[in-house]
Design a protein around this motif. Structure first.
Motif, PDB file in Angstrom:
ATOM      1  N   LYS A  28      39.508  43.846  47.954  1.00  0.00           N
ATOM      2  CA  LYS A  28      39.283  42.492  48.097  1.00  0.00           C
ATOM      3  C   LYS A  28      40.460  41.954  47.173  1.00  0.00           C
ATOM      4  N   ILE A  29      41.575  42.349  47.059  1.00  0.00           N
ATOM      5  CA  ILE A  29      42.520  41.545  46.444  1.00  0.00           C
ATOM      6  C   ILE A  29      42.883  40.068  46.973  1.00  0.00           C
ATOM      7  N   ASP A  30      42.508  39.850  48.176  1.00  0.00           N
ATOM      8  CA  ASP A  30      42.591  38.570  48.642  1.00  0.00           C
ATOM      9  C   ASP A  30      41.810  37.528  47.754  1.00  0.00           C
ATOM     10  N   THR A  31      40.615  38.043  47.325  1.00  0.00           N
ATOM     11  CA  THR A  31      39.811  37.182  46.593  1.00  0.00           C
ATOM     12  C   THR A  31      39.980  36.789  45.108  1.00  0.00           C
ATOM     13  N   ILE A  32      40.936  37.418  44.521  1.00  0.00           N
ATOM     14  CA  ILE A  32      41.219  37.356  43.206  1.00  0.00           C
ATOM     15  C   ILE A  32      41.660  36.023  42.615  1.00  0.00           C
ATOM     16  N   GLY A  33      42.275  35.152  43.517  1.00  0.00           N
ATOM     17  CA  GLY A  33      42.741  33.851  43.088  1.00  0.00           C
ATOM     18  C   GLY A  33      41.452  32.961  43.222  1.00  0.00           C
ATOM     19  N   GLU A  34      40.648  33.054  44.216  1.00  0.00           N
ATOM     20  CA  GLU A  34      39.138  32.315  44.376  1.00  0.00           C
ATOM     21  C   GLU A  34      38.357  32.386  43.399  1.00  0.00           C
ATOM     22  N   MET A  35      38.448  33.735  42.782  1.00  0.00           N
ATOM     23  CA  MET A  35      37.228  34.171  41.663  1.00  0.00           C
ATOM     24  C   MET A  35      37.828  33.271  40.169  1.00  0.00           C
ATOM     25  N   GLN A  36      39.184  33.335  40.241  1.00  0.00           N
ATOM     26  CA  GLN A  36      39.563  32.276  39.134  1.00  0.00           C
ATOM     27  C   GLN A  36      39.629  30.963  38.945  1.00  0.00           C
ATOM     28  N   ASN A  37      39.878  30.361  40.384  1.00  0.00           N
ATOM     29  CA  ASN A  37      39.648  29.001  40.669  1.00  0.00           C
ATOM     30  C   ASN A  37      39.423  28.639  42.007  1.00  0.00           C
TER      31      ASN A  37
ATOM     32  N   LEU B  55      45.642  29.432  45.393  1.00  0.00           N
ATOM     33  CA  LEU B  55      45.127  30.420  44.881  1.00  0.00           C
ATOM     34  C   LEU B  55      44.221  31.380  46.337  1.00  0.00           C
ATOM     35  N   ARG B  56      44.379  30.574  47.331  1.00  0.00           N
ATOM     36  CA  ARG B  56      43.584  31.024  48.577  1.00  0.00           C
ATOM     37  C   ARG B  56      44.754  31.858  49.332  1.00  0.00           C
ATOM     38  N   TRP B  57      43.843  32.947  49.983  1.00  0.00           N
ATOM     39  CA  TRP B  57      44.992  33.707  51.036  1.00  0.00           C
ATOM     40  C   TRP B  57      45.486  32.882  51.993  1.00  0.00           C
ATOM     41  N   ASN B  58      46.666  33.198  52.359  1.00  0.00           N
ATOM     42  CA  ASN B  58      47.468  32.440  53.418  1.00  0.00           C
ATOM     43  C   ASN B  58      46.990  33.388  54.771  1.00  0.00           C
ATOM     44  N   THR B  59      46.124  32.779  55.506  1.00  0.00           N
ATOM     45  CA  THR B  59      45.355  33.371  56.622  1.00  0.00           C
ATOM     46  C   THR B  59      46.461  33.416  57.856  1.00  0.00           C
TER      47      THR B  59
ATOM     48  N   PRO C 107      49.585  36.433  50.507  1.00  0.00           N
ATOM     49  CA  PRO C 107      49.291  35.797  49.485  1.00  0.00           C
ATOM     50  C   PRO C 107      50.203  34.574  49.192  1.00  0.00           C
ATOM     51  N   THR C 108      49.732  33.288  48.799  1.00  0.00           N
ATOM     52  CA  THR C 108      50.908  32.419  48.196  1.00  0.00           C
ATOM     53  C   THR C 108      51.610  32.901  46.998  1.00  0.00           C
ATOM     54  N   GLU C 109      52.538  32.211  46.753  1.00  0.00           N
ATOM     55  CA  GLU C 109      53.345  32.653  45.670  1.00  0.00           C
ATOM     56  C   GLU C 109      52.413  32.683  44.120  1.00  0.00           C
ATOM     57  N   LYS C 110      51.589  31.514  44.076  1.00  0.00           N
ATOM     58  CA  LYS C 110      50.861  31.311  43.202  1.00  0.00           C
ATOM     59  C   LYS C 110      49.608  32.616  43.046  1.00  0.00           C
ATOM     60  N   LEU C 111      49.297  32.702  44.195  1.00  0.00           N
ATOM     61  CA  LEU C 111      48.249  34.034  44.215  1.00  0.00           C
ATOM     62  C   LEU C 111      48.843  35.164  44.097  1.00  0.00           C
TER      63      LEU C 111
END
Length: 267
Positions: A162-171, A177-181, A186-190
């Motif tokens: 679940k590395i794709d959810t790391i950003g969403e858990m932060q904000n 910070l959401r996964w580019n589906t 991942p986006t650059e920020k993610l």
């Protein structure tokens, strides 16, 4: 690709022209017996919600696998899946430890009995977890002692899903910070957030002496991935290939078929 043909090509590359045809045939017969007479056994360990079913579906090519291990169960069912060319995959879906002191003692006995029988042991952790202290304790006090006692430490894979959810858990309100589906990236920020989180997790494993020590696991046994997006599973494949004595058998049969389904892009 025919899986037996793939194994034969691997064997040809390994043996080259240094052995006779008769010797090659004997080796191939022995390998076929390993493939057809003995299931490739995998034990999967993880707390509730870590994505055990999704991981088994993505990594091992199981269709619609569902974990049905109920909390408090003291019986572990071995599920055997017939694949192809006589190859079979056996799954032990292990209960998580840490919910009930009385049950934990029973679970630890089950771990000690079942783990030595397995070719690969996968311990799954949520990569977005704020605290992996309990998982570290279970690894240090239960899983690694069983592995070290039975000389199967190399069979263990520590898998952060679940590395794709790391950003969403932060904000959860930040779209960056959401996964580019669309591109499955991942986006650059993610990507930056994931990198920081993985560094923190790695430091935690080192501090807990789970990685890098004499009786701990090696860095290549730790993988970070997203099962739901089939992302960075090549690290999983590599870990399985070198695990124990039979990891390469899975790679040479079913494993190669999975590669085409995975993203080649990495962090």
């Amino acid at each position: 690709m025919d899986s037996k043909f793939a194994v034969e090509k691997m064997l040809e590359a390994i043996l080259g022209n240094n052995v006779s045809l008769d010797e090659k045939n004997q080796v191939m017969k022995a390998i076929n017996r390993e493939i057809t007479e003995k299931p490739f056994r995998v034990a999967v360990i993880g707390q509730s919600g870590v994505g055990k079913s999704t991981t088994l579906n993505a990594v091992f090519g199981l269709k619609n696998y569902t974990s049905n291990v109920a909390e408090g169960t003291t019986d572990i069912e071995e599920k055997v899946f017939e694949m192809r060319d006589g190859f079979s995959l056996s799954i032990y879906d292990m209960p998580g430890i840490g919910y009930d002191i009385d049950k934990d003692a029973e679970y630890e006995k089950m771990y000690a009995k079942i783990l030595p029988e397995c070719d690969v042991i996968v311990y799954i952790i949520n990569a977005h977890s704020k605290d992996i202290g309990e998982d570290c304790r279970i690894l240090r006090d239960v899983v690694l002692p069983v592995c070290n006692t039975n000389n199967i430490r190399e069979n263990l894979i520590l898998a952060f899903n679940k590395i794709d959810t790391i950003g969403e858990m932060q904000n959860p309100n930040d779209p960056e910070l959401r996964w580019n589906t669309v591109e499955n990236l991942p986006t650059e920020k993610l990507k930056s957030a994931i990198k920081i989180k993985l560094e923190d997790l790695t430091d935690k494993l080192i501090d807990e002496r789970l990685v890098g020590g004499e009786d701990s696991i090696k860095p290549h046994q730790v993988v970070f991935y997203s099962a739901i997006y089939n992302y960075n599973l090549s690290a999983f494949l590599k870990a399985i290939t070198v695990a124990g004595n039979r990891g390469w058998i899975w790679t040479g049969t079913v494993g190669f078929e999975q590669i085409g389904k995975w993203s080649d892009k990495k962090l």
